[in-house]
Design a protein around this motif. Structure first.
Motif, PDB file in Angstrom:
ATOM      1  N   GLY A 121       0.812  -1.214   0.000  1.00 13.75           N
ATOM      2  CA  GLY A 121       0.000   0.000   0.000  1.00 13.75           C
ATOM      3  C   GLY A 121       0.843   1.261   0.000  1.00 13.75           C
ATOM      4  O   GLY A 121       0.375   2.332  -0.373  1.00 13.75           O
ATOM      5  N   LEU A 122       2.082   1.132   0.415  1.00 12.18           N
ATOM      6  CA  LEU A 122       2.982   2.277   0.438  1.00 12.18           C
ATOM      7  C   LEU A 122       3.738   2.421  -0.882  1.00 12.18           C
ATOM      8  O   LEU A 122       3.808   3.512  -1.451  1.00 12.18           O
ATOM      9  CB  LEU A 122       3.976   2.113   1.591  1.00 12.18           C
ATOM     10  N   PHE A 123       4.274   1.311  -1.389  1.00 16.50           N
ATOM     11  CA  PHE A 123       5.133   1.386  -2.565  1.00 16.50           C
ATOM     12  C   PHE A 123       4.377   1.408  -3.881  1.00 16.50           C
ATOM     13  O   PHE A 123       4.825   2.036  -4.836  1.00 16.50           O
ATOM     14  CB  PHE A 123       6.170   0.264  -2.544  1.00 16.50           C
ATOM     15  N   ASN A 124       3.247   0.744  -3.987  1.00 17.52           N
ATOM     16  CA  ASN A 124       2.481   0.772  -5.242  1.00 17.52           C
ATOM     17  C   ASN A 124       2.012   2.179  -5.617  1.00 17.52           C
ATOM     18  O   ASN A 124       2.149   2.584  -6.765  1.00 17.52           O
ATOM     19  CB  ASN A 124       1.315  -0.215  -5.200  1.00 17.52           C
ATOM     20  N   PRO A 125       1.445   2.953  -4.673  1.00 16.17           N
ATOM     21  CA  PRO A 125       1.071   4.329  -5.040  1.00 16.17           C
ATOM     22  C   PRO A 125       2.266   5.186  -5.477  1.00 16.17           C
ATOM     23  O   PRO A 125       2.131   6.044  -6.353  1.00 16.17           O
ATOM     24  CB  PRO A 125       0.441   4.888  -3.766  1.00 16.17           C
ATOM     25  N   ALA A 137       5.823  14.754  -4.904  1.00 17.45           N
ATOM     26  CA  ALA A 137       4.810  15.244  -3.955  1.00 17.45           C
ATOM     27  C   ALA A 137       4.378  14.122  -3.013  1.00 17.45           C
ATOM     28  O   ALA A 137       4.235  14.337  -1.801  1.00 17.45           O
ATOM     29  CB  ALA A 137       3.606  15.802  -4.702  1.00 17.45           C
ATOM     30  N   GLU A 138       4.178  12.915  -3.552  1.00 19.15           N
ATOM     31  CA  GLU A 138       3.781  11.773  -2.714  1.00 19.15           C
ATOM     32  C   GLU A 138       4.894  11.423  -1.729  1.00 19.15           C
ATOM     33  O   GLU A 138       4.627  11.119  -0.566  1.00 19.15           O
ATOM     34  CB  GLU A 138       3.443  10.557  -3.584  1.00 19.15           C
ATOM     35  N   LEU A 139       6.112  11.468  -2.192  1.00 18.93           N
ATOM     36  CA  LEU A 139       7.249  11.167  -1.332  1.00 18.93           C
ATOM     37  C   LEU A 139       7.378  12.208  -0.218  1.00 18.93           C
ATOM     38  O   LEU A 139       7.623  11.858   0.943  1.00 18.93           O
ATOM     39  CB  LEU A 139       8.535  11.112  -2.171  1.00 18.93           C
ATOM     40  N   ARG A 140       7.186  13.471  -0.552  1.00 19.36           N
ATOM     41  CA  ARG A 140       7.250  14.536   0.469  1.00 19.36           C
ATOM     42  C   ARG A 140       6.193  14.328   1.548  1.00 19.36           C
ATOM     43  O   ARG A 140       6.442  14.587   2.729  1.00 19.36           O
ATOM     44  CB  ARG A 140       7.100  15.912  -0.180  1.00 19.36           C
ATOM     45  N   LYS A 141       5.002  13.835   1.172  1.00 20.94           N
ATOM     46  CA  LYS A 141       3.950  13.554   2.164  1.00 20.94           C
ATOM     47  C   LYS A 141       4.446  12.520   3.174  1.00 20.94           C
ATOM     48  O   LYS A 141       4.223  12.663   4.378  1.00 20.94           O
ATOM     49  CB  LYS A 141       2.683  13.025   1.490  1.00 20.94           C
ATOM     50  N   LEU A 142       5.109  11.488   2.671  1.00 20.52           N
ATOM     51  CA  LEU A 142       5.619  10.443   3.563  1.00 20.52           C
ATOM     52  C   LEU A 142       6.762  10.961   4.439  1.00 20.52           C
ATOM     53  O   LEU A 142       6.900  10.568   5.584  1.00 20.52           O
ATOM     54  CB  LEU A 142       6.097   9.235   2.758  1.00 20.52           C
ATOM     55  N   LEU A 143       7.571  11.818   3.879  1.00 24.92           N
ATOM     56  CA  LEU A 143       8.722  12.330   4.628  1.00 24.92           C
ATOM     57  C   LEU A 143       8.317  13.339   5.696  1.00 24.92           C
ATOM     58  O   LEU A 143       9.072  13.579   6.630  1.00 24.92           O
ATOM     59  CB  LEU A 143       9.739  12.955   3.670  1.00 24.92           C
ATOM     60  N   ARG A 144       7.132  13.919   5.558  1.00 22.85           N
ATOM     61  CA  ARG A 144       6.668  14.907   6.537  1.00 22.85           C
ATOM     62  C   ARG A 144       6.186  14.293   7.838  1.00 22.85           C
ATOM     63  O   ARG A 144       6.159  14.972   8.858  1.00 22.85           O
ATOM     64  CB  ARG A 144       5.537  15.755   5.947  1.00 22.85           C
ATOM     65  N   VAL A 145       5.776  13.024   7.822  1.00 24.24           N
ATOM     66  CA  VAL A 145       5.232  12.431   9.040  1.00 24.24           C
ATOM     67  C   VAL A 145       6.349  12.141  10.035  1.00 24.24           C
ATOM     68  O   VAL A 145       7.483  11.852   9.650  1.00 24.24           O
ATOM     69  CB  VAL A 145       4.404  11.157   8.764  1.00 24.24           C
ATOM     70  N   ASP A 146       6.002  12.237  11.313  1.00 26.99           N
ATOM     71  CA  ASP A 146       6.983  11.983  12.366  1.00 26.99           C
ATOM     72  C   ASP A 146       7.265  10.487  12.531  1.00 26.99           C
ATOM     73  O   ASP A 146       8.394  10.093  12.802  1.00 26.99           O
ATOM     74  CB  ASP A 146       6.470  12.535  13.707  1.00 26.99           C
ATOM     75  N   ALA A 162      10.802  -0.062  -6.248  1.00 28.06           N
ATOM     76  CA  ALA A 162      10.358  -0.084  -4.854  1.00 28.06           C
ATOM     77  C   ALA A 162      11.548  -0.026  -3.899  1.00 28.06           C
ATOM     78  O   ALA A 162      11.478   0.613  -2.851  1.00 28.06           O
ATOM     79  CB  ALA A 162       9.507  -1.315  -4.586  1.00 28.06           C
ATOM     80  N   THR A 163      12.651  -0.682  -4.273  1.00 25.23           N
ATOM     81  CA  THR A 163      13.856  -0.622  -3.444  1.00 25.23           C
ATOM     82  C   THR A 163      14.368   0.808  -3.355  1.00 25.23           C
ATOM     83  O   THR A 163      14.744   1.284  -2.286  1.00 25.23           O
ATOM     84  CB  THR A 163      14.955  -1.550  -4.013  1.00 25.23           C
ATOM     85  N   GLY A 164      14.360   1.512  -4.491  1.00 26.23           N
ATOM     86  CA  GLY A 164      14.774   2.920  -4.493  1.00 26.23           C
ATOM     87  C   GLY A 164      13.852   3.770  -3.646  1.00 26.23           C
ATOM     88  O   GLY A 164      14.304   4.642  -2.897  1.00 26.23           O
ATOM     89  N   ASP A 165      12.539   3.527  -3.751  1.00 28.76           N
ATOM     90  CA  ASP A 165      11.573   4.275  -2.932  1.00 28.76           C
ATOM     91  C   ASP A 165      11.777   3.984  -1.448  1.00 28.76           C
ATOM     92  O   ASP A 165      11.705   4.886  -0.614  1.00 28.76           O
ATOM     93  CB  ASP A 165      10.140   3.930  -3.332  1.00 28.76           C
ATOM     94  N   PHE A 166      12.023   2.723  -1.128  1.00 33.74           N
ATOM     95  CA  PHE A 166      12.284   2.360   0.271  1.00 33.74           C
ATOM     96  C   PHE A 166      13.512   3.093   0.787  1.00 33.74           C
ATOM     97  O   PHE A 166      13.489   3.693   1.859  1.00 33.74           O
ATOM     98  CB  PHE A 166      12.474   0.850   0.424  1.00 33.74           C
TER      99      PHE A 166
END
Length: 178
Positions: A121-125, A137-146, A162-166
């Protein structure tokens, strides 16, 4: 919402002979507590946390072994303040989803931002976001959370994207968060 508790608070005030200021303090304290609870529930729902997986619902008689000292340290959330990561791993049925979700609820109550998702659910989007140029923009949303909780990680192999996204999400981007 104050109306629901007003009769019992009036009875308490009469019984304990509270002054008007003390009575008002009790009523306002109730309201603050109610708003905090409502706000935490709303934030937990937005974070994707299962409402049944809170620390008070953990079964202490469960046949699960873990280091209670480490667990107490994790519950303090000092690892979040220090921008460290935690990995919960073990056999099926050991609470690998429950315990991090309970930590997420603790973080939400402390007004930290939390995002819970299964690895797919995290990597497919993020993969789909590459198609319409919204990946950053999607990556920034994830990086903003504590606190980012990734469940069921490594159940299936990750492709290069997906490895790069991880790597970007967890290793590079999480230097200021957990």
């Amino acid at each position: 919402q104050l109306v629901d508790t007003l009769p019992e608070r009036l009875a308490l005030a009469k019984t304990n002979k509270l002054t008007h200021a003390e009575f008002l303090g009790v009523v306002l304290t109730d309201e603050v507590a109610r708003r905090d609870t409502t706000s935490a529930s709303r934030r937990a729902r937005a974070a994707g946390l299962d409402p049944t997986m809170t620390l008070d619902r953990w079964d202490p008689t469960a046949n699960v072994t873990y280091d209670r000292t480490v667990w107490d340290e994790l519950c303090s959330l000092r690892f979040v303040d220090a921008a460290h990561n935690a990995i919960v791993m073990g056999p099926v049925g050991d609470g690998k989803t429950f315990l991090p979700t309970a930590l997420g609820h603790i973080a939400v109550r402390r007004r930290l931002s939390v995002h819970f998702d299964h690895s797919l659910g995290l990597f497919n989007p993020l993969r789909v976001a590459r198609l319409d140029n919204s990946h950053d923009a999607e990556l920034r949303k994830l990086l903003r959370v504590d606190v980012l909780i990734i469940d069921d990680f490594a159940l299936a192999g990750l492709d290069a994207t997906a490895t790069g996204d991880f790597y970007e999400t967890v290793v590079e981007g999480r230097r200021r968060a957990s």
